[in-house]
Structures are given as structure tokens and as C-alpha cells.
Design a protein around this motif. Structure first.
Motif, short mmCIF file in Angstrom:
data_model
loop_
_atom_site.label_atom_id
_atom_site.label_comp_id
_atom_site.label_asym_id
_atom_site.label_seq_id
_atom_site.Cartn_x
_atom_site.Cartn_y
_atom_site.Cartn_z
N LEU A 54 0.83 -1.19 0.00
CA LEU A 54 0.00 0.00 0.00
C LEU A 54 0.87 1.25 0.00
O LEU A 54 1.83 1.35 0.78
CB LEU A 54 -0.92 -0.01 1.22
CG LEU A 54 -2.16 0.88 1.16
CD1 LEU A 54 -3.06 0.46 0.00
CD2 LEU A 54 -2.94 0.80 2.47
N GLY A 55 0.53 2.19 -0.87
CA GLY A 55 1.34 3.38 -1.03
C GLY A 55 0.86 4.55 -0.19
O GLY A 55 0.26 4.39 0.87
N THR A 56 1.08 5.74 -0.72
CA THR A 56 0.72 6.99 -0.05
C THR A 56 -0.62 7.48 -0.57
O THR A 56 -0.86 7.45 -1.78
CB THR A 56 1.80 8.06 -0.30
OG1 THR A 56 3.06 7.56 0.17
CG2 THR A 56 1.47 9.36 0.40
N PRO A 57 -1.51 7.96 0.29
CA PRO A 57 -2.81 8.44 -0.17
C PRO A 57 -2.67 9.54 -1.22
O PRO A 57 -1.79 10.40 -1.14
CB PRO A 57 -3.46 8.98 1.10
CG PRO A 57 -2.83 8.19 2.21
CD PRO A 57 -1.40 7.98 1.77
N SER A 58 -3.55 9.50 -2.20
CA SER A 58 -3.63 10.56 -3.21
C SER A 58 -4.37 11.75 -2.63
O SER A 58 -4.81 11.73 -1.47
CB SER A 58 -4.36 10.04 -4.45
OG SER A 58 -5.75 9.90 -4.17
N THR A 59 -4.54 12.78 -3.43
CA THR A 59 -5.30 13.96 -2.98
C THR A 59 -6.78 13.85 -3.33
O THR A 59 -7.52 14.83 -3.17
CB THR A 59 -4.73 15.24 -3.62
OG1 THR A 59 -4.88 15.17 -5.05
CG2 THR A 59 -3.25 15.41 -3.28
N LEU A 60 -7.22 12.69 -3.79
CA LEU A 60 -8.59 12.58 -4.30
C LEU A 60 -9.64 12.92 -3.25
O LEU A 60 -10.60 13.65 -3.56
CB LEU A 60 -8.83 11.16 -4.84
CG LEU A 60 -10.24 10.92 -5.41
CD1 LEU A 60 -10.57 11.89 -6.53
CD2 LEU A 60 -10.38 9.47 -5.88
N VAL A 61 -9.51 12.41 -2.05
CA VAL A 61 -10.51 12.69 -1.02
C VAL A 61 -10.59 14.19 -0.75
O VAL A 61 -11.67 14.79 -0.72
CB VAL A 61 -10.21 11.91 0.27
CG1 VAL A 61 -11.17 12.33 1.39
CG2 VAL A 61 -10.31 10.41 0.02
N LYS A 62 -9.43 14.81 -0.60
CA LYS A 62 -9.40 16.26 -0.36
C LYS A 62 -9.99 17.02 -1.53
O LYS A 62 -10.80 17.95 -1.34
CB LYS A 62 -7.95 16.71 -0.13
CG LYS A 62 -7.78 18.20 0.07
CD LYS A 62 -6.31 18.57 0.24
CE LYS A 62 -6.13 20.07 0.36
NZ LYS A 62 -4.69 20.44 0.49
N ASP A 63 -9.63 16.64 -2.75
CA ASP A 63 -10.13 17.34 -3.94
C ASP A 63 -11.64 17.17 -4.10
O ASP A 63 -12.35 18.13 -4.45
CB ASP A 63 -9.42 16.82 -5.20
CG ASP A 63 -7.94 17.15 -5.21
OD1 ASP A 63 -7.51 18.05 -4.46
OD2 ASP A 63 -7.20 16.49 -5.99
N ALA A 64 -12.13 15.96 -3.85
CA ALA A 64 -13.57 15.72 -3.98
C ALA A 64 -14.35 16.49 -2.93
O ALA A 64 -15.40 17.09 -3.22
CB ALA A 64 -13.86 14.22 -3.87
N HIS A 65 -13.87 16.48 -1.70
CA HIS A 65 -14.54 17.23 -0.64
C HIS A 65 -14.54 18.72 -0.95
O HIS A 65 -15.52 19.43 -0.66
CB HIS A 65 -13.86 16.96 0.70
CG HIS A 65 -14.18 15.61 1.26
ND1 HIS A 65 -13.52 15.07 2.34
CD2 HIS A 65 -15.10 14.68 0.89
CE1 HIS A 65 -14.01 13.88 2.62
NE2 HIS A 65 -14.97 13.61 1.75
N ALA A 66 -13.47 19.22 -1.56
CA ALA A 66 -13.42 20.63 -1.93
C ALA A 66 -14.48 20.97 -2.97
O ALA A 66 -14.97 22.10 -3.03
CB ALA A 66 -12.03 20.98 -2.47
N ALA A 67 -14.85 19.97 -3.78
CA ALA A 67 -15.89 20.16 -4.79
C ALA A 67 -17.28 19.86 -4.24
O ALA A 67 -18.27 19.93 -4.97
CB ALA A 67 -15.61 19.27 -6.00
N GLY A 68 -17.36 19.52 -2.96
CA GLY A 68 -18.65 19.23 -2.35
C GLY A 68 -19.15 17.82 -2.58
O GLY A 68 -20.35 17.55 -2.43
N LEU A 69 -18.25 16.90 -2.93
CA LEU A 69 -18.63 15.53 -3.25
C LEU A 69 -18.19 14.57 -2.14
O LEU A 69 -17.10 14.70 -1.60
CB LEU A 69 -17.99 15.10 -4.56
CG LEU A 69 -18.40 15.88 -5.82
CD1 LEU A 69 -17.51 15.47 -6.99
CD2 LEU A 69 -19.87 15.65 -6.14
#
Length: 366
Positions: free
Chosen positions: A289-304
Motif C-alpha cells: 500500500l502506497g501513499t494516499p492521493s489527494t482525491l478525497v481532499k479534492d472531492a470534498h473541496a468540490a462538495g462531493l
């Protein structure tokens, strides 16, 4: 002696063995009891780690294990009734291949640009499908599930909604439902669109309203746009994404949809995303398992909201550093893996073993 109906009923509600010794008292705790987190557990195709997927037995067991949502995949019959199967081709999930009366129904179809040979739900009426029985899709992986082969019918979406209502009343909590439209373009071209009967079923169940514990999910953005604009559904919508490729007949790749600009566009017609879990935390070249991407942060920033899939307990589905022993079908450190993902801030997770998901959530936020 109980009759066949009673036997099936008892099998449906019997609890599977707990994921860990001593965990049985914990696994049935619903999200509402936690208060510390809104992270929700989605029973992937029900409790498919313990019962053949997309059966009422699987869905019921998921709810009884504490899943907040049960997930039916929806396809259409020849007479335009929505039934629950992983794919429109059903040789791997029913006993149709062993039924001589349906031997002549086997044919090759182009499904989303790929040639597939088998038996197709759109070639069967509901009455014909009801004569079939479900079988375990991964018998080599989940040999225990083969105990239940040919015991359960192919359920309709309406039957799932009725089950949801009954269990919500019995268990004293609102059981959510998160249907997925499977290959909507394929069915639309056959004159069997999935959207119309889906919305009608939600309307009849009085679930097509804001605040209802319902999500509709799809791998096709166009399908979700139609549900939002043409059908004006009031429930939440979630766009499923793959780690590679594009939605069928779409000019954008999944990767493009998950850029900050793509997420902003998605937020105009969906409420969340359902990424492959490797898009949340990728794996290294050696399978660890690697390092978390920024996807969760980016999606939350978009309200998703972010609800990744699919969490499974068997070694072969786990990162290399979370496996235990060499048997690919033995359980590994599934709880540890899920806790790691929960710590990224995801809003839920799809799991084949809902009891493990519920326990992981408890441990992650204690």
C-alpha cells in the motif's frame, strides 16, 4: 419439519461467522450508534462474502450485520422488469447453463464494445428468470458460499425495496439502498431503459425525495446526467470510476473526471463519487500500500462525498503487506486495511463482508 420456504428463510437470516474471535458482539452496531463519524458501510451486493451475491439472503444478512446500505445491481428482463444481477449475462451467477430448456438462449452479444457469449436477462421474461436459482460467482474463492447454491431466486428491485422496508421496521433503523444501473446504454438501445422503471419503483416506495436514504450509482456520466435533468430524481447520485479507461461512449477518461476541474463539473449533477480504492491509496510497484492521493481532499473541496470500492477480506484482494500466509483465499489483515482507508476521510466504503466494515469503523474512530 420446516418446509422449503422456512428453510430458505432461516438461511437468509442466519449470521455468518464473525470476522475475528470475540467480534460478534460488535459487528451489528449501526452507524447511528457511533455519533463520532458519519462514515457509512455499504454492503456490496449484500453480504456477498457470505452468501451468493444479489440474493435477498445476501441483502438481509448485510443489514443484520450492521450495513447502512445494501447494494443491488440492476438489469432488465425482456418484459422490462428490473432484477438484481451483477451483469446482464447470467451464466456465472445462476444455474441457467445447466438448464436444458434454455440451452437455445445462449448467444454472443456486443456489450459496451466487447463480444460476450452467454445467457442474457433481456432474453428472459421475469417468469422465466424466476425459475432459475442463484449460484456463487467465485466458487474457488468462497467455497463456503457454494453451500447455498440453487437455494435463492433472482430478486426484483421491487422485492429489494420491500425487504428494505421490512428490515428497517424490524431493526429499528433506516436501511439505505444504493442501486447501480448496469450498462444503461446497452439496455437503452434495446428499448429497455433502466431509468424509467427505476424511478417508478422509487416513487411507488415513496423514496424519491430529498433526505431519503437512497443513492443511485453508475459508471456512465450520461446516465447520471439524465437522471438529474430529464428524470429529475430527488435522491443522491454517485459517479463510479475505474482506475483506468473511460465511461462507455464518453469522450472523457475516468482520470479526467477526477481532476479538480472534472470534479467541479461532476458536482453539478452528482453528489458523490465511488472510485476504485486504488485511486484513494494507490499500490506501490511491489503491491504494498502506497501513499494516499489527494482525491478525497479534492472531492470534498468540490462538495462531493467519496465512497471507494471494493473491500474484501481474502489475501488475493489485499495489498501485499496486508496479507497473512500464502493461501490467496485465506483472510488477511482486512480490518487494518480498512482502518487505513477510513483515516483518509472517506465517507463510506463498499465491502463484501459488512461485519468487517462495521468493526473497522468502530476501531478506526475509538
Amino acid at each position: 419439519m420446516p418446509d422449503r420456504r422456512q428453510v430458505l428463510r432461516m438461511s437468509a437470516v442466519a449470521a455468518a461467522a464473525p470476522a475475528l474471535t470475540g467480534a460478534a458482539a460488535t459487528v451489528a452496531t449501526p452507524a447511528q450508534a457511533h455519533g463520532r463519524t458519519k462514515t457509512e458501510v455499504f454492503g456490496h451486493r449484500g453480504a456477498s462474502g457470505y452468501r451468493p451475491e444479489h440474493t435477498l439472503a445476501s441483502y438481509e444478512l448485510a443489514a443484520r450485520m450492521g450495513a447502512d446500505y445494501i447494494e443491488p445491481d440492476l438489469v432488465s428482463t425482456k418484459d422490462h422488469v428490473l432484477v438484481c444481477r451483477h451483469e446482464p449475462e447470467i451464466s456465472g451467477t445462476t444455474d441457467v447453463a445447466s438448464r436444458p430448456e434454455f440451452a437455445d438462449r445462449k448467444r454472443t452479444v456486443i456489450l459496451d464494445g466487447v463480444s460476450v457469449t452467454g445467457w442474457w436477462t433481456n432474453d428472459f421474461t421475469l417468469a422465466e428468470l424466476k425459475t432459475l436459482r442463484a449460484i456463487e460467482r467465485l466458487p474457488a474463492v468462497r467455497q463456503e458460499n457454494t453451500l447455498y447454491d440453487k437455494l435463492f431466486e433472482v430478486p426484483t428491485f421491487t422485492e429489494v425495496l420491500e425487504l428494505r422496508a421490512r428490515l428497517s421496521k424490524e431493526l429499528g433503523r433506516d436501511i439505505g439502498v444504493i442501486p447501480e444501473t448496469k450498462h444503461p446504454t446497452y439496455f437503452r438501445r434495446l428499448g429497455l431503459d433502466l431509468e424509467t422503471p427505476l424511478v417508478r419503483a422509487l416513487d411507488r416506495a415513496r423514496l424519491n425525495k430529498r433526505g431519503a436514504k437512497v443513492w443511485i450509482q453508475s459508471f456512465e456520466a450520461v446516465n447520471l446526467k439524465d437522471l438529474n435533468t430529464k428524470y429529475r430524481v430527488q435522491v443522491n447520485l454517485v459517479f463510479l470510476t475505474s482506475a483506468s479507461g473511460s465511461p462507455f461512449n464518453d469522450t472523457k477518461t475516468y482520470a479526467q473526471y477526477l481532476t479538480p476541474a472534472g470534479l467541479k463539473e461532476l458536482s453539478s449533477f452528482v453528489d458523490g463519487i465511488g472510485p476504485d480504492k486504488s485511486q484513494v491509496i494507490p499500490r506501490n510497484a511491489d503491491g504494498t500500500l502506497g501513499t494516499p492521493s489527494t482525491l478525497v481532499k479534492d472531492a470534498h473541496a468540490a462538495g462531493l462525498k467519496v465512497i471507494p470500492y471494493t473491500f474484501r477480506a481474502e489475501n488475493q484482494f489485499l495489498p501485499a503487506d496486508y496479507r497473512v500466509g500464502t493461501d490467496p483465499n485465506a483472510y488477511g489483515r482486512a480490518i487494518d486495511e480498512q482502518i487505513t482507508f477510513l483515516k483518509t476521510g472517506i465517507d463510506g466504503l463498499f465491502t463484501d463482508q459488512p461485519d468487517i466494515g462495521v468493526l473497522s469503523r468502530t476501531l478506526a474512530f475509538d
